[in-house]
Design a protein around this motif. Structure first.
Motif, mmCIF file in Angstrom:
data_model
loop_
_atom_site.group_PDB
_atom_site.id
_atom_site.type_symbol
_atom_site.label_atom_id
_atom_site.label_comp_id
_atom_site.label_asym_id
_atom_site.label_seq_id
_atom_site.Cartn_x
_atom_site.Cartn_y
_atom_site.Cartn_z
ATOM 1 N N LEU A 9 -0.478 7.326 5.736
ATOM 2 C CA LEU A 9 0.266 6.482 4.797
ATOM 3 C C LEU A 9 1.696 6.274 5.282
ATOM 4 O O LEU A 9 2.211 5.154 5.261
ATOM 5 C CB LEU A 9 0.262 7.099 3.400
ATOM 6 C CG LEU A 9 1.130 6.382 2.366
ATOM 7 C CD1 LEU A 9 0.663 4.950 2.147
ATOM 8 C CD2 LEU A 9 1.154 7.150 1.053
ATOM 9 N N GLU A 10 2.332 7.335 5.727
ATOM 10 C CA GLU A 10 3.704 7.211 6.229
ATOM 11 C C GLU A 10 3.775 6.279 7.428
ATOM 12 O O GLU A 10 4.719 5.480 7.545
ATOM 13 C CB GLU A 10 4.249 8.592 6.579
ATOM 14 C CG GLU A 10 4.472 9.461 5.361
ATOM 15 C CD GLU A 10 4.811 10.906 5.669
ATOM 16 O OE1 GLU A 10 5.397 11.552 4.790
ATOM 17 O OE2 GLU A 10 4.488 11.393 6.782
ATOM 18 N N ALA A 11 2.788 6.325 8.306
ATOM 19 C CA ALA A 11 2.752 5.424 9.466
ATOM 20 C C ALA A 11 2.598 3.971 9.031
ATOM 21 O O ALA A 11 3.242 3.074 9.584
ATOM 22 C CB ALA A 11 1.620 5.822 10.406
ATOM 23 N N VAL A 12 1.761 3.732 8.036
ATOM 24 C CA VAL A 12 1.572 2.372 7.516
ATOM 25 C C VAL A 12 2.869 1.855 6.901
ATOM 26 O O VAL A 12 3.272 0.713 7.142
ATOM 27 C CB VAL A 12 0.415 2.330 6.490
ATOM 28 C CG1 VAL A 12 0.421 1.037 5.695
ATOM 29 C CG2 VAL A 12 -0.913 2.531 7.187
ATOM 30 N N LEU A 13 3.518 2.692 6.107
ATOM 31 C CA LEU A 13 4.773 2.277 5.467
ATOM 32 C C LEU A 13 5.844 1.974 6.508
ATOM 33 O O LEU A 13 6.582 0.993 6.374
ATOM 34 C CB LEU A 13 5.252 3.352 4.495
ATOM 35 C CG LEU A 13 4.359 3.590 3.286
ATOM 36 C CD1 LEU A 13 4.864 4.780 2.480
ATOM 37 C CD2 LEU A 13 4.250 2.357 2.424
ATOM 38 N N GLU A 14 5.918 2.778 7.546
ATOM 39 C CA GLU A 14 6.902 2.539 8.604
ATOM 40 C C GLU A 14 6.600 1.244 9.360
ATOM 41 O O GLU A 14 7.495 0.448 9.629
ATOM 42 C CB GLU A 14 6.928 3.713 9.572
ATOM 43 C CG GLU A 14 7.987 3.572 10.646
ATOM 44 C CD GLU A 14 8.053 4.783 11.569
ATOM 45 O OE1 GLU A 14 8.465 4.585 12.722
ATOM 46 O OE2 GLU A 14 7.710 5.884 11.135
ATOM 47 N N ALA A 15 5.331 1.029 9.680
ATOM 48 C CA ALA A 15 4.945 -0.182 10.416
ATOM 49 C C ALA A 15 5.116 -1.442 9.574
ATOM 50 O O ALA A 15 5.395 -2.515 10.120
ATOM 51 C CB ALA A 15 3.492 -0.063 10.886
ATOM 52 N N ALA A 16 4.976 -1.308 8.266
ATOM 53 C CA ALA A 16 5.073 -2.474 7.385
ATOM 54 C C ALA A 16 6.491 -3.011 7.313
ATOM 55 O O ALA A 16 6.690 -4.201 7.085
ATOM 56 C CB ALA A 16 4.588 -2.106 5.983
ATOM 57 N N ARG A 53 9.791 -4.103 5.776
ATOM 58 C CA ARG A 53 10.256 -4.509 4.457
ATOM 59 C C ARG A 53 9.119 -5.111 3.644
ATOM 60 O O ARG A 53 8.341 -5.915 4.151
ATOM 61 C CB ARG A 53 11.368 -5.549 4.603
ATOM 62 C CG ARG A 53 12.018 -5.958 3.289
ATOM 63 C CD ARG A 53 12.922 -7.162 3.454
ATOM 64 N NE ARG A 53 12.184 -8.374 3.822
ATOM 65 C CZ ARG A 53 11.506 -9.130 2.955
ATOM 66 N NH1 ARG A 53 11.434 -8.798 1.691
ATOM 67 N NH2 ARG A 53 10.877 -10.214 3.359
ATOM 68 N N PHE A 54 9.045 -4.727 2.375
ATOM 69 C CA PHE A 54 8.089 -5.329 1.444
ATOM 70 C C PHE A 54 8.680 -5.272 0.048
ATOM 71 O O PHE A 54 9.548 -4.440 -0.239
ATOM 72 C CB PHE A 54 6.721 -4.636 1.493
ATOM 73 C CG PHE A 54 6.780 -3.142 1.422
ATOM 74 C CD1 PHE A 54 6.829 -2.485 0.213
ATOM 75 C CD2 PHE A 54 6.793 -2.393 2.587
ATOM 76 C CE1 PHE A 54 6.889 -1.105 0.154
ATOM 77 C CE2 PHE A 54 6.849 -1.009 2.539
ATOM 78 C CZ PHE A 54 6.900 -0.367 1.317
ATOM 79 N N ASP A 55 8.238 -6.183 -0.797
ATOM 80 C CA ASP A 55 8.775 -6.291 -2.146
ATOM 81 C C ASP A 55 7.904 -5.616 -3.192
ATOM 82 O O ASP A 55 8.397 -5.240 -4.255
ATOM 83 C CB ASP A 55 8.942 -7.771 -2.522
ATOM 84 C CG ASP A 55 9.833 -8.491 -1.540
ATOM 85 O OD1 ASP A 55 10.988 -8.056 -1.367
ATOM 86 O OD2 ASP A 55 9.370 -9.471 -0.920
ATOM 87 N N GLU A 56 6.631 -5.494 -2.896
ATOM 88 C CA GLU A 56 5.697 -4.935 -3.859
ATOM 89 C C GLU A 56 4.571 -4.232 -3.111
ATOM 90 O O GLU A 56 4.218 -4.614 -1.998
ATOM 91 C CB GLU A 56 5.114 -6.046 -4.729
ATOM 92 C CG GLU A 56 4.277 -5.550 -5.870
ATOM 93 C CD GLU A 56 3.901 -6.650 -6.857
ATOM 94 O OE1 GLU A 56 3.212 -6.311 -7.818
ATOM 95 O OE2 GLU A 56 4.289 -7.818 -6.662
ATOM 96 N N VAL A 57 4.004 -3.201 -3.755
ATOM 97 C CA VAL A 57 2.882 -2.465 -3.178
ATOM 98 C C VAL A 57 1.714 -2.517 -4.150
ATOM 99 O O VAL A 57 1.858 -2.167 -5.321
ATOM 100 C CB VAL A 57 3.240 -0.985 -2.898
ATOM 101 C CG1 VAL A 57 2.056 -0.260 -2.280
ATOM 102 C CG2 VAL A 57 4.467 -0.876 -2.011
ATOM 103 N N LEU A 58 0.585 -2.976 -3.646
ATOM 104 C CA LEU A 58 -0.658 -2.974 -4.417
ATOM 105 C C LEU A 58 -1.607 -1.985 -3.758
ATOM 106 O O LEU A 58 -1.781 -2.010 -2.536
ATOM 107 C CB LEU A 58 -1.293 -4.363 -4.440
ATOM 108 C CG LEU A 58 -0.449 -5.495 -5.010
ATOM 109 C CD1 LEU A 58 -1.211 -6.804 -4.920
ATOM 110 C CD2 LEU A 58 -0.039 -5.208 -6.440
ATOM 111 N N VAL A 59 -2.225 -1.124 -4.562
ATOM 112 C CA VAL A 59 -3.129 -0.103 -4.045
ATOM 113 C C VAL A 59 -4.531 -0.396 -4.554
ATOM 114 O O VAL A 59 -4.751 -0.477 -5.755
ATOM 115 C CB VAL A 59 -2.676 1.305 -4.479
ATOM 116 C CG1 VAL A 59 -3.625 2.358 -3.947
ATOM 117 C CG2 VAL A 59 -1.250 1.575 -4.008
#
Length: 82
Positions: free
Chosen positions: A16-23, A25-31
């Motif tokens: 998850l941390e790798a995905v967040l770092e690669a992503a 900037r984002f305005d919203e997160v949908l799971v």
């Protein structure tokens, strides 16, 4: 608006941390579910995503853990979930 869509983390905090770092900037997160089961960090995964203000849909593994029922997942990995 940039939306990050996350699914099937299964308690894997480093992923998850790798995905967040690669992503970036984002305005919203949908799971789209399946945050728990299999991996060793389900609470931490939930904490990180809640901290980001994510909106959640419950997956079959989330439901199984929350209600103590069978996840009805594939034969190959069912033993890990049980």
């Amino acid at each position: 608006m940039r939306v990050l869509i996350v699914s099937d983390v299964h308690g894997n905090l480093p992923a998850l941390e790798a995905v967040l770092e690669a992503a970036g900037r984002f305005d919203e997160v949908l799971v789209l579910g399946d945050l728990v089961d299999y991996g060793p960090w389900p609470g931490e995964v939930l904490d990180v995503l809640q901290g980001l203000g994510a909106r959640f849909v419950r997956g079959n593994h989330d439901h199984a853990v929350g209600y103590g029922v069978d996840c009805r997942c594939g034969k190959e990995t069912h033993w890990l979930s049980v």
